[in-house]
Design a protein around this motif. Structure first.
Motif, mmCIF file in Angstrom:
data_model
loop_
_atom_site.group_PDB
_atom_site.id
_atom_site.type_symbol
_atom_site.label_atom_id
_atom_site.label_comp_id
_atom_site.label_asym_id
_atom_site.label_seq_id
_atom_site.Cartn_x
_atom_site.Cartn_y
_atom_site.Cartn_z
ATOM 1 N N MET A 1 -2.624 -25.583 -13.369
ATOM 2 C CA MET A 1 -2.232 -26.254 -12.153
ATOM 3 C C MET A 1 -0.705 -26.325 -12.100
ATOM 4 S SD MET A 1 -2.809 -30.280 -11.139
ATOM 5 C CE MET A 1 -3.168 -30.705 -12.803
ATOM 6 N N GLU A 2 -0.142 -25.886 -10.990
ATOM 7 C CA GLU A 2 1.303 -25.939 -10.820
ATOM 8 C C GLU A 2 1.702 -27.301 -10.279
ATOM 9 O OE1 GLU A 2 3.699 -22.922 -9.172
ATOM 10 O OE2 GLU A 2 2.135 -21.413 -9.468
ATOM 11 N N LEU A 3 2.720 -27.901 -10.880
ATOM 12 C CA LEU A 3 3.161 -29.225 -10.445
ATOM 13 C C LEU A 3 3.672 -29.223 -9.022
ATOM 14 C CD1 LEU A 3 4.864 -30.852 -13.531
ATOM 15 C CD2 LEU A 3 2.693 -31.382 -12.474
ATOM 16 N N LYS A 4 4.267 -28.128 -8.578
ATOM 17 C CA LYS A 4 4.823 -28.130 -7.233
ATOM 18 C C LYS A 4 3.739 -28.267 -6.172
ATOM 19 C CE LYS A 4 5.428 -23.129 -6.967
ATOM 20 N NZ LYS A 4 6.401 -22.078 -6.810
ATOM 21 N N SER A 5 2.493 -27.961 -6.500
ATOM 22 C CA SER A 5 1.412 -28.170 -5.542
ATOM 23 C C SER A 5 0.874 -29.593 -5.610
ATOM 24 C CB SER A 5 0.280 -27.169 -5.779
ATOM 25 O OG SER A 5 -0.329 -27.405 -7.029
ATOM 26 N N VAL A 6 1.094 -30.286 -6.725
ATOM 27 C CA VAL A 6 0.621 -31.655 -6.904
ATOM 28 C C VAL A 6 1.688 -32.670 -6.513
ATOM 29 C CG1 VAL A 6 -0.273 -33.312 -8.592
ATOM 30 C CG2 VAL A 6 -0.888 -30.913 -8.783
ATOM 31 N N ILE A 7 2.939 -32.397 -6.885
ATOM 32 C CA ILE A 7 4.061 -33.294 -6.607
ATOM 33 C C ILE A 7 5.166 -32.485 -5.944
ATOM 34 C CG2 ILE A 7 5.580 -35.070 -7.561
ATOM 35 C CD1 ILE A 7 4.002 -34.808 -10.193
ATOM 36 N N ILE A 21 10.606 -37.604 -3.675
ATOM 37 C CA ILE A 21 9.262 -37.381 -4.171
ATOM 38 C C ILE A 21 8.357 -38.441 -3.558
ATOM 39 C CG2 ILE A 21 7.826 -37.271 -6.263
ATOM 40 C CD1 ILE A 21 10.186 -35.236 -6.173
ATOM 41 N N ASN A 22 7.164 -38.046 -3.127
ATOM 42 C CA ASN A 22 6.186 -39.014 -2.654
ATOM 43 C C ASN A 22 5.739 -39.817 -3.874
ATOM 44 O OD1 ASN A 22 3.457 -40.095 -2.219
ATOM 45 N ND2 ASN A 22 3.592 -39.062 -0.243
ATOM 46 N N ALA A 23 6.008 -41.118 -3.862
ATOM 47 C CA ALA A 23 5.745 -41.967 -5.027
ATOM 48 C C ALA A 23 4.266 -42.010 -5.386
ATOM 49 C CB ALA A 23 6.275 -43.372 -4.775
ATOM 50 N N LEU A 24 3.391 -42.019 -4.397
ATOM 51 C CA LEU A 24 1.956 -42.083 -4.688
ATOM 52 C C LEU A 24 1.468 -40.802 -5.367
ATOM 53 C CD1 LEU A 24 -0.665 -43.673 -4.528
ATOM 54 C CD2 LEU A 24 -1.021 -42.715 -2.239
ATOM 55 N N GLU A 25 1.994 -39.655 -4.955
ATOM 56 C CA GLU A 25 1.612 -38.401 -5.606
ATOM 57 C C GLU A 25 2.049 -38.389 -7.066
ATOM 58 O OE1 GLU A 25 3.347 -35.450 -3.053
ATOM 59 O OE2 GLU A 25 1.693 -35.564 -1.625
ATOM 60 N N LEU A 26 3.267 -38.882 -7.327
ATOM 61 C CA LEU A 26 3.742 -38.955 -8.710
ATOM 62 C C LEU A 26 2.901 -39.941 -9.505
ATOM 63 C CD1 LEU A 26 5.729 -38.234 -10.958
ATOM 64 C CD2 LEU A 26 7.264 -40.005 -10.059
ATOM 65 N N TYR A 27 2.644 -41.100 -8.935
ATOM 66 C CA TYR A 27 1.825 -42.134 -9.582
ATOM 67 C C TYR A 27 0.462 -41.560 -9.977
ATOM 68 C CZ TYR A 27 -1.283 -46.205 -9.706
ATOM 69 O OH TYR A 27 -2.228 -47.140 -10.051
ATOM 70 N N LYS A 79 12.428 -39.005 -12.111
ATOM 71 C CA LYS A 79 12.634 -38.620 -13.511
ATOM 72 C C LYS A 79 12.455 -39.821 -14.429
ATOM 73 C CE LYS A 79 16.111 -35.095 -12.553
ATOM 74 N NZ LYS A 79 17.525 -34.768 -12.756
ATOM 75 N N ILE A 80 13.041 -40.957 -14.046
ATOM 76 C CA ILE A 80 12.937 -42.174 -14.853
ATOM 77 C C ILE A 80 11.477 -42.611 -14.965
ATOM 78 C CG2 ILE A 80 13.497 -44.648 -14.883
ATOM 79 C CD1 ILE A 80 16.247 -43.813 -13.642
ATOM 80 N N ALA A 81 10.767 -42.618 -13.836
ATOM 81 C CA ALA A 81 9.357 -43.021 -13.841
ATOM 82 C C ALA A 81 8.536 -42.093 -14.735
ATOM 83 C CB ALA A 81 8.809 -43.017 -12.423
ATOM 84 N N SER A 82 8.861 -40.807 -14.713
ATOM 85 C CA SER A 82 8.143 -39.836 -15.537
ATOM 86 C C SER A 82 8.355 -40.118 -17.020
ATOM 87 C CB SER A 82 8.595 -38.416 -15.203
ATOM 88 O OG SER A 82 8.300 -38.114 -13.856
ATOM 89 N N LEU A 83 9.600 -40.396 -17.379
ATOM 90 C CA LEU A 83 9.890 -40.703 -18.784
ATOM 91 C C LEU A 83 9.253 -42.022 -19.216
ATOM 92 C CD1 LEU A 83 13.627 -39.627 -19.114
ATOM 93 C CD2 LEU A 83 11.614 -38.487 -20.057
ATOM 94 N N GLY A 90 3.923 -37.192 -18.077
ATOM 95 C CA GLY A 90 5.278 -37.659 -17.801
ATOM 96 C C GLY A 90 6.323 -36.649 -18.248
ATOM 97 N N GLU A 91 6.118 -36.080 -19.423
ATOM 98 C CA GLU A 91 7.050 -35.068 -19.929
ATOM 99 C C GLU A 91 7.055 -33.829 -19.036
ATOM 100 O OE1 GLU A 91 6.606 -34.113 -24.099
ATOM 101 O OE2 GLU A 91 6.182 -36.218 -24.564
ATOM 102 N N LYS A 92 5.872 -33.403 -18.610
ATOM 103 C CA LYS A 92 5.778 -32.222 -17.742
ATOM 104 C C LYS A 92 6.462 -32.490 -16.406
ATOM 105 C CE LYS A 92 1.539 -30.273 -19.621
ATOM 106 N NZ LYS A 92 0.119 -29.993 -19.362
ATOM 107 N N ALA A 93 6.227 -33.680 -15.847
ATOM 108 C CA ALA A 93 6.849 -34.025 -14.565
ATOM 109 C C ALA A 93 8.367 -34.080 -14.722
ATOM 110 C CB ALA A 93 6.306 -35.354 -14.046
ATOM 111 N N TYR A 94 8.852 -34.675 -15.806
ATOM 112 C CA TYR A 94 10.291 -34.765 -16.049
ATOM 113 C C TYR A 94 10.913 -33.368 -16.125
ATOM 114 C CZ TYR A 94 14.775 -35.725 -18.184
ATOM 115 O OH TYR A 94 16.121 -35.768 -18.441
ATOM 116 N N ASP A 95 10.286 -32.487 -16.883
ATOM 117 C CA ASP A 95 10.795 -31.109 -17.002
ATOM 118 C C ASP A 95 10.790 -30.409 -15.649
ATOM 119 O OD1 ASP A 95 11.245 -31.403 -19.711
ATOM 120 O OD2 ASP A 95 9.337 -30.482 -20.296
ATOM 121 N N TYR A 96 9.754 -30.649 -14.870
ATOM 122 C CA TYR A 96 9.655 -30.073 -13.525
ATOM 123 C C TYR A 96 10.793 -30.560 -12.634
ATOM 124 C CZ TYR A 96 7.726 -29.924 -8.726
ATOM 125 O OH TYR A 96 7.548 -29.751 -7.388
ATOM 126 N N PHE A 97 11.089 -31.868 -12.674
ATOM 127 C CA PHE A 97 12.145 -32.430 -11.834
ATOM 128 C C PHE A 97 13.536 -32.017 -12.300
ATOM 129 C CE2 PHE A 97 8.977 -36.036 -11.100
ATOM 130 C CZ PHE A 97 8.479 -35.444 -9.956
#
Length: 110
Positions: A1-7, A21-27, A79-83, A90-97
Motif C-alpha cells: 500500500m502506498e502512503l500517498k493514496s492513504v495520506i 495533511i488531512n488530520a483524520l486520514e493521518l490519525y 511529522k511530529i504526530a507521526s513520531l 509512525g516511522e513510515k509516515a514520518y519518512d513519507y513526509f
C-alpha cells in the motif's frame, strides 16, 4: 500500500502556500488509541502557532445543516504526530513526509 493514496499531501492556499495533511486520514493510518477529538486537541494545544492547522466546514461530507469539521494540519505537525505515535506506521509516515521538506508548490498528490 502506498502512503500517498492513504495520506495525500495537499497544497492549500489561504494567505500563503502551505503543505497540509488531512488530520483524520493521518490519525486513521497511525491507528491511534485515543479518540480523534482528544488526539487533535492535544496536537493543536501542544503546537499552537500560525499556519499549524486549519479547519474547513465540509457540508458535502456532513448534512447541510450540520457540516463536518475537517482538520488539515501542517506538514511539520504531521511529522511530529507521526513520531509521537511511536509505531512502525509512525516511522513510515514520518519518512513519507520528510521527502516533501523542500517541496514548493504542489497540487494534490495521489
Amino acid at each position: 500500500m502506498e502512503l500517498k493514496s492513504v495520506i495525500p499531501v495537499l497544497s492549500i492556499s489561504i494567505s500563503s502556500e502551505t503543505l497540509r495533511i488531512n488530520a483524520l486520514e493521518l490519525y486513521n493510518y497511525l491507528q491511534c488509541k485515543n479518540p480523534f477529538n482528544e488526539w487533535i486537541e492535544c496536537l493543536i494545544d501542544e503546537y499552537k502557532g500560525f499556519h499549524n492547522f486549519i479547519v474547513i466546514k465540509e457540508p458535502a461530507i456532513g448534512r447541510k445543516d450540520n457540516p463536518t469539521l475537517v482538520y488539515y494540519i501542517s506538514l511539520k505537525i504531521a511529522k511530529i504526530a507521526s513520531l509521537k505515535a511511536g509505531s512502525e506506521q509512525g516511522e513510515k509516515a514520518y519518512d513519507y513526509f520528510k521527502k516533501y521538506k523542500a517541496a514548493g508548490f504542489l497540487n494534490i498528490i495521489k
